[in-house]
Design a protein around this motif. Structure first.
Motif: not given
Length: 200
Positions: A53-61
């Motif tokens: 969708q055009g967001y800057g994403v940080l995925s943490v796991d």
């Protein structure tokens, strides 16, 4: 292997590859191209959708296996996903650096929950949104997923207490919804949905 490494170590995606319904319904609140933090993003279904969708994403796991599948899904969808392996019990996000934090079925024991939640709230910029869906204690009566330990299930009052003085509640609901999120979440479920905004 950790519990979650084992859970994710299958050819299929445990919770599917489509975004959570509550997240999809609330995304209109975010400014376009904002920065979104997804703690406990697992195999990346929500992070990859947000990136698309055009967001800057940080995925943490904490699961290396889950994050490897998130990378694969991002590559398949042709999107950029920033990934970080970390234990939420100790991890400290950069303060005031995200426009939204999305917590989708991130269940923590009560001894950790409040401190983690408050660190995540501090990561929001002024006006930023906290979007949470989690299982309610009444979920113990259902077979559609979630922890079997009541200490790791959430009530609206617990969430309000965790974020008191930090966020302004916009939406609070608990009740039964139908889940269709991969093999891990199938059938009726009792959930809490909570939306709140950081002070301007």
């Amino acid at each position: 292997m950790t519990f979650w490494d084992k859970a994710y170590d299958t050819p299929s995606y445990k919770y599917g590859t489509q975004p959570n319904a509550f997240l999809r319904a609330q995304i209109h609140r975010l400014a376009p191209a904002g920065r979104v933090l997804l703690p406990g993003d697992g195999e990346g279904r929500n992070g990859v959708w947000l990136a698309a969708q055009g967001y800057g994403v940080l995925s943490v796991d904490g699961s290396a296996v889950g994050l490897a599948k998130a990378r694969a899904l991002a590559q398949q969808r042709g999107v950029t996903l920033t990934i970080q392996q970390a234990d939420l019990a100790q991890w400290q996000p950069e303060p005031a650096s995200f426009d939204a934090v999305v917590l989708t079925y991130v269940h923590l024991p009560s001894a950790l929950r409040t401190s983690v939640h408050r660190r995540l709230a501090a990561a929001l910029r002024p006006g930023g949104w906290m979007i949470i869906e989690a299982f309610h204690p009444l979920q113990l009566g259902y077979t559609s997923g979630g922890p079997k330990d009541v200490d790791m299930l959430y009530t609206l009052d617990a969430l309000r207490s965790d974020f008191a003085g930090l966020l302004r509640e916009e939406l609070a609901w608990d009740g039964v919804v139908p889940l269709d999120e991969g093999p891990g979440h199938q059938g009726p479920a009792h959930v809490v949905r909570w939306l709140a905004q950081s002070a301007f």
